[in-house]
Design a protein around this motif. Structure first.
Motif, PDB file in Angstrom:
ATOM      1  N   LEU A 138      42.236 -18.830  21.946  1.00 59.19           N
ATOM      2  CA  LEU A 138      43.119 -17.842  21.340  1.00 59.19           C
ATOM      3  C   LEU A 138      43.290 -18.194  19.867  1.00 59.19           C
ATOM      4  CD1 LEU A 138      46.076 -17.050  23.743  1.00 59.19           C
ATOM      5  CD2 LEU A 138      44.162 -15.613  23.084  1.00 59.19           C
ATOM      6  N   VAL A 139      43.297 -17.180  19.031  1.00 57.17           N
ATOM      7  CA  VAL A 139      43.450 -17.404  17.591  1.00 57.17           C
ATOM      8  C   VAL A 139      44.859 -17.883  17.295  1.00 57.17           C
ATOM      9  CG1 VAL A 139      43.451 -16.271  15.364  1.00 57.17           C
ATOM     10  CG2 VAL A 139      41.782 -15.623  17.086  1.00 57.17           C
ATOM     11  N   LYS A 140      44.960 -18.879  16.466  1.00 56.26           N
ATOM     12  CA  LYS A 140      46.296 -19.343  16.050  1.00 56.26           C
ATOM     13  C   LYS A 140      46.502 -18.937  14.585  1.00 56.26           C
ATOM     14  CE  LYS A 140      47.808 -21.649  19.677  1.00 56.26           C
ATOM     15  NZ  LYS A 140      46.706 -21.628  20.560  1.00 56.26           N
ATOM     16  N   GLY A 141      47.720 -18.628  14.229  1.00 55.23           N
ATOM     17  CA  GLY A 141      48.059 -18.306  12.839  1.00 55.23           C
ATOM     18  C   GLY A 141      47.294 -17.131  12.266  1.00 55.23           C
ATOM     19  N   ALA A 142      47.280 -16.042  13.012  1.00 55.44           N
ATOM     20  CA  ALA A 142      46.525 -14.874  12.565  1.00 55.44           C
ATOM     21  C   ALA A 142      47.107 -14.289  11.289  1.00 55.44           C
ATOM     22  CB  ALA A 142      46.557 -13.814  13.664  1.00 55.44           C
ATOM     23  N   GLN A 143      46.216 -13.791  10.422  1.00 56.61           N
ATOM     24  CA  GLN A 143      46.673 -13.134   9.203  1.00 56.61           C
ATOM     25  C   GLN A 143      46.067 -11.748   9.140  1.00 56.61           C
ATOM     26  OE1 GLN A 143      45.987 -16.730   6.590  1.00 56.61           O
ATOM     27  NE2 GLN A 143      46.827 -15.223   5.137  1.00 56.61           N
ATOM     28  N   ALA A 144      46.920 -10.778   8.940  1.00 55.99           N
ATOM     29  CA  ALA A 144      46.454  -9.388   8.939  1.00 55.99           C
ATOM     30  C   ALA A 144      45.423  -9.148   7.842  1.00 55.99           C
ATOM     31  CB  ALA A 144      47.645  -8.456   8.780  1.00 55.99           C
ATOM     32  N   THR A 145      45.563  -9.845   6.731  1.00 57.07           N
ATOM     33  CA  THR A 145      44.662  -9.589   5.608  1.00 57.07           C
ATOM     34  C   THR A 145      43.278 -10.214   5.798  1.00 57.07           C
ATOM     35  OG1 THR A 145      45.787 -11.442   4.597  1.00 57.07           O
ATOM     36  CG2 THR A 145      46.376  -9.253   3.802  1.00 57.07           C
ATOM     37  N   LYS A 146      43.095 -10.914   6.905  1.00 55.09           N
ATOM     38  CA  LYS A 146      41.756 -11.470   7.156  1.00 55.09           C
ATOM     39  C   LYS A 146      40.992 -10.662   8.198  1.00 55.09           C
ATOM     40  CE  LYS A 146      42.458 -16.206   5.757  1.00 55.09           C
ATOM     41  NZ  LYS A 146      42.790 -17.545   6.232  1.00 55.09           N
ATOM     42  N   SER A 147      41.504  -9.507   8.535  1.00 59.27           N
ATOM     43  CA  SER A 147      40.923  -8.770   9.660  1.00 59.27           C
ATOM     44  C   SER A 147      39.904  -7.733   9.223  1.00 59.27           C
ATOM     45  CB  SER A 147      42.042  -8.077  10.424  1.00 59.27           C
ATOM     46  OG  SER A 147      42.665  -7.143   9.587  1.00 59.27           O
ATOM     47  N   THR A 148      39.129  -7.259  10.184  1.00 56.28           N
ATOM     48  CA  THR A 148      38.180  -6.176   9.907  1.00 56.28           C
ATOM     49  C   THR A 148      38.934  -4.925   9.479  1.00 56.28           C
ATOM     50  OG1 THR A 148      38.277  -5.708  12.277  1.00 56.28           O
ATOM     51  CG2 THR A 148      36.335  -6.833  11.473  1.00 56.28           C
ATOM     52  N   VAL A 149      40.116  -4.736  10.059  1.00 56.91           N
ATOM     53  CA  VAL A 149      40.863  -3.536   9.698  1.00 56.91           C
ATOM     54  C   VAL A 149      41.229  -3.599   8.211  1.00 56.91           C
ATOM     55  CG1 VAL A 149      42.915  -2.163  10.181  1.00 56.91           C
ATOM     56  CG2 VAL A 149      41.743  -3.326  12.046  1.00 56.91           C
ATOM     57  N   PHE A 150      41.561  -4.786   7.740  1.00 65.57           N
ATOM     58  CA  PHE A 150      41.888  -4.906   6.316  1.00 65.57           C
ATOM     59  C   PHE A 150      40.654  -4.596   5.452  1.00 65.57           C
ATOM     60  CE2 PHE A 150      42.523  -7.433   2.396  1.00 65.57           C
ATOM     61  CZ  PHE A 150      43.623  -6.740   1.913  1.00 65.57           C
ATOM     62  N   LEU A 151      39.503  -5.092   5.875  1.00 64.63           N
ATOM     63  CA  LEU A 151      38.269  -4.765   5.146  1.00 64.63           C
ATOM     64  C   LEU A 151      38.086  -3.256   5.053  1.00 64.63           C
ATOM     65  CD1 LEU A 151      35.593  -7.262   6.555  1.00 64.63           C
ATOM     66  CD2 LEU A 151      36.560  -7.221   4.246  1.00 64.63           C
ATOM     67  N   LYS A 152      38.405  -2.599   6.171  1.00 62.50           N
ATOM     68  CA  LYS A 152      38.270  -1.150   6.195  1.00 62.50           C
ATOM     69  C   LYS A 152      39.251  -0.490   5.242  1.00 62.50           C
ATOM     70  CE  LYS A 152      36.435   1.431   8.327  1.00 62.50           C
ATOM     71  NZ  LYS A 152      35.295   2.245   7.888  1.00 62.50           N
ATOM     72  N   ILE A 153      40.441  -1.060   5.162  1.00 63.83           N
ATOM     73  CA  ILE A 153      41.420  -0.488   4.231  1.00 63.83           C
ATOM     74  C   ILE A 153      40.893  -0.624   2.801  1.00 63.83           C
ATOM     75  CG2 ILE A 153      43.760  -0.743   3.308  1.00 63.83           C
ATOM     76  CD1 ILE A 153      44.677  -1.510   6.131  1.00 63.83           C
ATOM     77  N   LEU A 154      40.291  -1.777   2.515  1.00 63.56           N
ATOM     78  CA  LEU A 154      39.687  -1.957   1.186  1.00 63.56           C
ATOM     79  C   LEU A 154      38.618  -0.894   0.934  1.00 63.56           C
ATOM     80  CD1 LEU A 154      39.220  -5.834   0.900  1.00 63.56           C
ATOM     81  CD2 LEU A 154      41.005  -4.397  -0.106  1.00 63.56           C
ATOM     82  N   MET A 155      37.782  -0.659   1.934  1.00 67.96           N
ATOM     83  CA  MET A 155      36.736   0.358   1.773  1.00 67.96           C
ATOM     84  C   MET A 155      37.342   1.718   1.496  1.00 67.96           C
ATOM     85  SD  MET A 155      33.480  -0.127   3.994  1.00 67.96           S
ATOM     86  CE  MET A 155      32.731   0.494   2.555  1.00 67.96           C
ATOM     87  N   ALA A 156      38.388   2.021   2.253  1.00 66.62           N
ATOM     88  CA  ALA A 156      38.983   3.342   2.129  1.00 66.62           C
ATOM     89  C   ALA A 156      39.604   3.513   0.745  1.00 66.62           C
ATOM     90  CB  ALA A 156      40.031   3.544   3.218  1.00 66.62           C
ATOM     91  N   VAL A 157      40.281   2.476   0.269  1.00 65.57           N
ATOM     92  CA  VAL A 157      40.932   2.587  -1.038  1.00 65.57           C
ATOM     93  C   VAL A 157      39.877   2.694  -2.139  1.00 65.57           C
ATOM     94  CG1 VAL A 157      42.376   1.384  -2.707  1.00 65.57           C
ATOM     95  CG2 VAL A 157      43.046   1.449  -0.297  1.00 65.57           C
ATOM     96  N   SER A 158      38.859   1.843  -2.085  1.00 72.74           N
ATOM     97  CA  SER A 158      37.820   1.923  -3.116  1.00 72.74           C
ATOM     98  C   SER A 158      37.072   3.247  -2.997  1.00 72.74           C
ATOM     99  CB  SER A 158      36.860   0.735  -3.008  1.00 72.74           C
ATOM    100  OG  SER A 158      36.357   0.628  -1.695  1.00 72.74           O
ATOM    101  N   GLY A 159      36.866   3.697  -1.776  1.00 73.01           N
ATOM    102  CA  GLY A 159      36.223   5.002  -1.574  1.00 73.01           C
ATOM    103  C   GLY A 159      37.051   6.101  -2.198  1.00 73.01           C
ATOM    104  N   ALA A 160      38.379   5.989  -2.045  1.00 72.78           N
ATOM    105  CA  ALA A 160      39.253   7.017  -2.612  1.00 72.78           C
ATOM    106  C   ALA A 160      39.147   7.023  -4.139  1.00 72.78           C
ATOM    107  CB  ALA A 160      40.684   6.771  -2.170  1.00 72.78           C
TER     108      ALA A 160
END
Ligand SMILES: Cc1cc2nc3c(=O)[nH]c(=O)nc-3n(C[C@H](O)[C@H](O)[C@H](O)COP(=O)(O)OP(=O)(O)OC[C@H]3O[C@@H](n4cnc5c(N)ncnc54)[C@H](O)[C@@H]3O)c2cc1C
Ligand code: HEM
Ligand code: HEM
Ligand code: SF4
Ligand code: F3S
Ligand code: FES
Lengths: 674, 249, 247
Positions: free
Chosen positions: B22-44
């Motif tokens: 199990l992952v310990k100390g998860a960080q939202a900003t290290k996730s694939t979803v965050f990468l996607k948010i970056l893509m979406a913002v740069s795409g915008a």
């Protein structure tokens, strides 16, 4: 087959004077044993018993809990809820299931709902009324104290599940909705559309996984329990097979809980999942746990009929369909092959409405099932001929569509009707559905006392695997309640009384009892793989199922049952000599898994027939042809059979121990649905 | 991994780590979803830029002077608050940063997706997926190549294949699209852009969590299609008009 | 009817597998897809060939145990589970290709059987509401608006079959995860752990090796329970909110 060595039982039940019986159909098939008595249920007013017992049960110091090892076999409602709760309490829990995830236990398939005496509808419900309905529904063959406790804790279950996020149906105001279920007069059934079992199980599963993350529970999926380890008369562990690698493992513990579900699959075709089995319970039975009332099976009237010899299981459709659908068969045999829409109204026999004018299509499950079977046996069944008989009756929504409109019917039943169409390829809005009874639930199971402890100290049994709460018949929506009551609220309290005496003496893996248990498992596997016969495991299972359905199904007779016992014994012998199991022991081998299960079903089937033979009365789901009123109604014999039949394993001639049923809070009555 | 043995395709299986933790100390900003948010913002950011850029390009229809005036205006935008070409450089910086982010995130996600299924299906249908959604990655590569060429063509290199002047934006534009094969390159790129936006705009709204119901989902899909047609169509007008002689020097 | 089946066979997790071709006759339209495989297995057994391993349990579309890639579609051409797919969806003489779910987070154990333990670990990471047995308040003390209750129920119907992963070109488990996040997030009881739940579950999802979602939509089309794509939007939104709250 090697017989298990004798285990000395330091049984807690005390032995009293036997009941008198004047007919003994089963003479010669069993040995009479000493009566047993449940010594754990406190006396006193029924409403106070559970509180008393909880108070008297010893406590375990929180610091010691981590050192106490608990094995729980099964992750259905009964097992998952117990494992989660025991984990929260701080015990060291190992949880086993044969599926690839705990979430897939067969509890997931329950559709209708779960009862609880919340009285949210202010319609006069109470714990006492739920108790009363359950004992009556069980045809006065259940243990009073257990049932009262079940009704009492039912309210806590709903609170717990709601807090876990179980999405029960709600009214517009945001409060929980209830419906009435299974012909009961009050609305006490909580539901989540047609998937109550799934939602409840996911709730328990999530609680379980939370404990896995917390490190208190370890789950072993795709692990099948194949033997119980009994050391000096107490249960101390299990032998499992890793179903992927074939590895045979020993798991030792201070206490073992079986929550391994029901054995309806002894009939081959049933509404149970493909993997449901009796192996866990049966292995415990062979090691000294008594098996109680094995012949009590519940047959559900509204299942989709068999379409051919390839059929692998039967699908249940919710009983709620009987609220609006009308059940009929043609009056004339000649009409049976006709398109039902071409049969004139006056040529239809609405047999339930005819025979039971006051309850009509809503008579209890066993009555509806037996009536349907009688129609088909008379030659008035409908649908395709399978092995020469048409097994099906119509369930017609034409009137309902006229009354409520197609939209009205869709709104209430669309998912069920869609499922029917997907399976049969027939459109139920345009032509009547066909239904037929199927085995659905078993009331019988391992005998347990008020603490849910079996006759093997240290072995507890919960859920459908025990016999405790439903007597000879179970009310709709009460199995889910029992599973969760046992796992969340009963077992965690009673088991501590046992564990308070621990930690127990350490057992090593080379203790003779452990070595012996492991060897018996590997020998059995070795045997199946080396017979090298000609018939597949499934073909034996199907044949056993036919025998059971024919002679130990909806109607049982002395001659039929005796014949069945002979047939089963013959088939069992042939199985051990002629079964064909390919593949290896050390890999995923589904034929091998099935072989072990079917081998145990043979022995169980035999015992079910003997139990049915012994019980020369009709009660609940058990109907003896010899015991009926003039107009064909079930006839109970309270003077002779008001007892739990608890069978002790002794090879082919089991020993019968009777637990007398005494009612102090309710009066025994014959039921009548005319 | 894939090899051919006696005619049958045999796929070797990666041996899997049996005990996952199990992952310990998860960080939202290290996730694939965050990468996607970056893509979406740069795409915008790209979408915003392309809309403006397209509007600018359409000035070509107003003739040589108006267009060059616009190009000049871009360079003196914000003066005297900003230095000469100040606004332009800010735009360039934002665009470059977005490009780096967009391509970085795209590459990471692409690699993840490849590793998520190392043994491929022998038969695979694409039920439920629009064609454009499957073009995103190679379409993105096409766009990247296009952007490189495009900058060489108009901004950095100022290549005029017909040998004409390169310091007059309008003339450079017309010279470029008078060459048929250059027009084709641009049109192909615009088709790629259209497809990229057809899925990309919907995808960005979903990634940003704006499509929480069936209604908003349909709206987002329709807008994506509309925007894709508008932008790729709008850009294509200028090269096509030059090729067909509607716009001339 | 008669069918030609091309089926993936693989002895165990670490040995190479390949496609095998089998012919089956006497298939009836009323059979379920798995009953058709049962028939094939009986024939194989009779011929002395080891039967094909595939998973199933309830055979009524609710346990999520079954799942095959049939002609390139997860659970086959109809929106249902493999066990509820019937042979009337196929035509006489057809060739059907049957493969296991392909995802590195679902390693093949044998033939058509895969290990979906990664789903359990995603739930372990936060797919629950922390409430110990016995500590729950009276059920009616927290009313839940009917719309929220309905949405929670609709997405709680996920059976954890893994078809979404199997169908997704990126091998992403976002639909499965989004369904759980939306289910618990719609309920008042699910609020206290909302941020940590999404953060931890997504981290576990990535750790297991599932791909990232690029909003293709093949998952929802394959889902036997028709879980809508808006659960992924919800998942993304919840993660964004969690970032805002400093997770
Ligand atoms: C189709 C259907 C509909 C129903 N509808 C309702 C309803 O509406 N309301 C109601 O109250 N009841 C209903 N019931 C009955 C009810 O669902 C069951 O009685 C109840 O869920 C049983 O729960 P359980 O926990 O005892 O066992 P199960 O849920 O069957 O779980 C058994 C567990 O034991 C494990 N197991 C078994 N054998 C072994 C072994 N040898 N080794 C390792 N693990 C093993 C399994 O893996 C599983 O995890 C329905 C039943 C069916 C079949
Ligand atoms: C047919 C379509 C297009 C035409 C005719 C076109 C034309 C031009 C021209 C004439 C310039 C030079 C402007 C100047 O120097 O003042 C330019 C610059 C540029 N274009 Fe395009 N363009 C097109 C499409 C695109 C697309 C699709 C993109 C990006 C996605 C793009 C990105 C850029 C960039 C980044 C610059 C450089 C701006 C700068 O930094 O000065 N163009 N384009
Ligand atoms: C520079 C070259 C580019 C590359 C390599 C690239 C690549 C990609 C990739 C791989 C994706 C993700 C695929 C998916 O979501 O399915 C993506 C998404 C996207 N791209 Fe691009 N792209 C590029 C340029 C552009 C441009 C010029 C625009 C807009 C004008 C754009 C807008 C978007 C948008 C809006 C998304 C959706 C983001 C999301 O899914 O949340 N991209 N791009
Ligand atoms: S979201 Fe749908 S496809 Fe995915 S696991 Fe759940 S039920 Fe299966
Ligand atoms: S198909 Fe895959 S990319 Fe996302 S929308 Fe579904 S998970
Ligand atoms: S076998 Fe349970 S969903 Fe198919």
């Amino acid at each position: 087959m090697t017989d298990m060595p004798d285990t000395t039982l330091t049984n807690h039940p005390s032995h009293d004077v036997p009941l008198e019986v004047d007919t003994d159909d089963a003479a010669g098939y069993y040995t009479p044993g000493a009566p047993i008595k449940d010594t754990k249920a406190p006396s006193g007013p029924i409403a106070d018993r559970w509180q008393t017992r909880k108070f008297e049960a010893k406590l375990v110091n929180p610091a010691n809990r981590r050192k106490l090892n608990v094995i729980i076999v099964g992750t259905g409602l009964a097992g998952a809820s117990a494992a989660a709760t025991m984990g929260e309490a701080g015990y060291n829990v190992k949880s086993f299931c044969y599926q690839d995830s705990p979430r897939r236990a067969h509890s997931i398939a329950a559709q209708g709902g779960i009862n609880a005496a919340k009285n949210y509808k202010e319609d006069g419900d109470s714990a006492h009324r739920l108790f009363y309905d359950t004992v009556k529904g069980g045809d006065y063959r259940s243990r009073e104290s257990n049932v009262y406790r079940l009704a009492e804790v039912s309210v806590n279950i709903i609170d717990q599940c709601v807090a876990q996020g179980v999405p029960f149906a709600r009214e517009y105001g945001g409060l929980l909705d209830n419906r009435s279920f299974g012909g009961v007069q009050v609305s006490r059934t909580f539901y989540a559309r047609g998937q109550t079992g799934q939602q409840l199980l996911i709730g328990a599963y999530q609680a379980l996984e939370r404990q896995v993350a917390a490190g208190t529970v370890k789950t072993y999926t795709r692990h099948e329990m194949l033997e119980l380890i009994v050391v000096d008369g107490t249960a101390r562990g299990i032998i499992t097979r890793d179903m992927v690698t074939g590895k045979i493992d020993t798991h030792l513990a201070d206490v073992v809980v079986l929550a391994s579900g029901g054995y309806g699959n002894v009939f081959y075709l049933s509404t149970n999942a493909m993997g449901c089995n009796v192996t866990a319970a049966w292995r415990a039975h062979r090691k000294g746990a008594y098996m109680a009332n094995p012949c009590y099976t519940q047959i559900h009237p509204t299942c989709i009929p068999v379409s051919g010899a390839h059929q692998s299981k039967l699908t249940l459709m919710s009983e709620s369909l009987r609220n609006d659908g009308r059940i009929w068969v043609p009056k004339k045999k000649a009409d049976c092959e006709k398109d039902p829409r071409d049969i004139a109204e006056e040529d239809r026999d609405y047999f339930l409405e005819r025979i039971y004018p006051s309850f009509g299509n809503l008579v209890p499950r066993d009555i509806a099932s037996r009536a349907a079977k009688n129609m088909c046996d008379e030659g008035r069944g409908v649908g395709p001929e399978v092995e020469g008989v048409r097994r099906g009756v119509y369930l017609d929504f034409a009137d309902a569509i006229q009354r409520l409109g197609r939209d009205g019917v869709e709104e209430k039943y669309d998912n069920l009707l869609d499922m029917y169409e997907r399976i049969t390829g027939e459109n139920p809005y345009e032509q009547p559905m066909r239904i037929y009874p199927a085995v659905h639930y078993v009331m019988g199971g391992l005998w347990v006392d008020y603490d849910l402890q079996s006759t093997i100290p240290g072995l507890f049994v919960t859920g459908e695997a025990n016999f405790s709460d439903h007597g000879a018949n179970r009310l709709g929506a009460s199995a889910l309640m029992q599973g969760l009551a046992d796992g969340y609220f009963v077992l965690p309290h009673t088991i501590r009384d046992y564990l308070a005496d621990g930690p127990f003496e350490k057992i090593s893996e080379d203790h003779p009892a452990v070595v012996e248990a492991k060897k018996s498992v590997t020998d059995r596997i070795e045997h199946f793989l080396t017979v090298n016969g000609t018939r597949s495991v499934d073909s034996y299972h199907r044949e056993l199922g036919n025998i059971m359905w024919e002679y130990c199904g909806m109607e049982r007779t002395e001659t039929g049952l005796k014949k069945a016992i002979d047939l089963i014994r013959g088939l069992k012998d042939d199985f051990y000599r002629n079964v064909k199991v390919l593949g290896t022991a050390d890999s995923l081998n589904q034929s091998l898994e099935k072989a072990g299960r079917v081998a145990d079903f043979f022995e169980l089937g035999e015992l079910m027939c003997i139990d049915a033979l012994n019980r020369r009365e009709s009660c609940g789901g058990h109907f003896r042809g010899e015991s009926q009123t003039e107009d064909g109604e079930a006839l109970r014999h309270d003077d002779q059979f008001a007892y739990v039949a608890a069978w002790e394993y002794a090879g082919e001639t089991p020993v019968l121990h009777k637990e007398e049923l005494i009612y102090t809070a309710i009066e025994m009555k014959q039921r009548s649905y005319k | 991994m894939c090899l051919v043995l006696g005619g049958a395709t045999v796929q070797l299986v990666a041996i899997h780590n049996p005990e996952r933790t199990l992952v310990k100390g998860a960080q939202a900003t290290k996730s694939t979803v965050f990468l996607k948010i970056l893509m979406a913002v740069s795409g915008a950011v790209f979408i915003g830029f392309t809309l403006l850029h397209m509007y600018g390009n359409l000035k070509a229809f107003s003739g040589h002077d108006k267009f060059n005036e616009y190009a000049h205006h871009l360079r003196i935008l914000g003066e005297p608050m900003l230095p000469h070409e100040g606004a332009l450089w800010i735009i360039r910086a934002v665009l470059l940063l977005s490009l780096v982010v967009h391509v970085y995130a795209a590459t990471k996600l692409w690699r993840r997706a490849k590793n998520a299924r190392t043994v491929r299906y022998q038969v695979k249908k694409h039920t439920g997926a629009i064609f454009a959604s499957r073009l995103m990655r190679w379409g993105g590569v096409t766009l990247l190549l296009f952007i490189i060429w495009h900058l060489l063509n108009f901004t950095v290199g100022k290549v005029n294949v017909s040998g004409g002047a390169t310091n007059d934006p309008y003339n450079l534009l017309v010279d470029t699209f008078d060459t048929w094969w250059l027009t084709i390159i641009y049109l192909v790129a615009m088709a790629a852009l259209g497809a990229h936006l057809h899925h990309g705009v919907w995808s960005a709204t979903q990634t940003l969590g704006l499509t929480g119901s069936e209604r908003t989902r349909k709206l987002a899909k329709r807008s994506a299609f509309g925007l894709a047609v508008l932008i790729s169509g709008g850009f294509s007008l200028v090269p096509l008009s030059v090729l067909f002689g509607i716009i001339e020097k | 009817m008669k069918l030609t089946l091309k089926i993936w066979r693989q002895p165990d997790a670490s040995t190479a597998g390949k496609m095998h071709t089998y012919d089956v006759d006497d298939v009836s339209a009323d059979m379920s897809f798995l009953e058709m495989l049962d028939v094939l297995n009986e024939q194989l057994n009779a011929r002395g060939e080891e039967p094909i391993a595939f998973d199933s349990d309830c055979r009524e579309g609710i346990c999520g145990m079954c799942g095959l890639m049939i002609n390139g579609e997860a659970h086959g051409p109809v929106t249902t589970t493999t066990c509820q797919l019937h042979m009337r969806s196929f035509v006489d003489g057809e060739t059907i290709t049957i493969e296991p779910w392909r995802s590195d987070a679902f390693p093949v154990l044998k033939d058509l059987v895969v290990d979906r333990g990664s789903f359990d670990r995603i739930i372990q990471a936060g797919g629950y509401i922390s409430v110990n047995t016995g500590s729950a308040p009276e059920a009616h003390s927290v009313p839940v608006p009917r719309d929220n209750a309905v949405r929670a129920f609709n997405v709680a119907t996920c059976i954890g079959c893994g078809a979404c992963v199997a169908a997704c070109p990126n091998g992403s488990a976002s639909l499965f995860m989004g369904a759980k996040i939306t289910h618990l997030g719609e309920l008042p009881q699910g609020q206290p752990e909302r941020d940590s739940r999404v953060t931890n579950m997504v981290a576990q999802h990535d750790h297991e090796g599932f791909g990232g979602c690029t909003n293709i939509g093949a998952c929802s089309a394959a889902c036997p329970k028709e879980i809508p794509l808006d659960v992924i939007s919800q998942l993304n939104k919840d993660l964004r909110t969690a970032i805002k709250h400093g997770h």
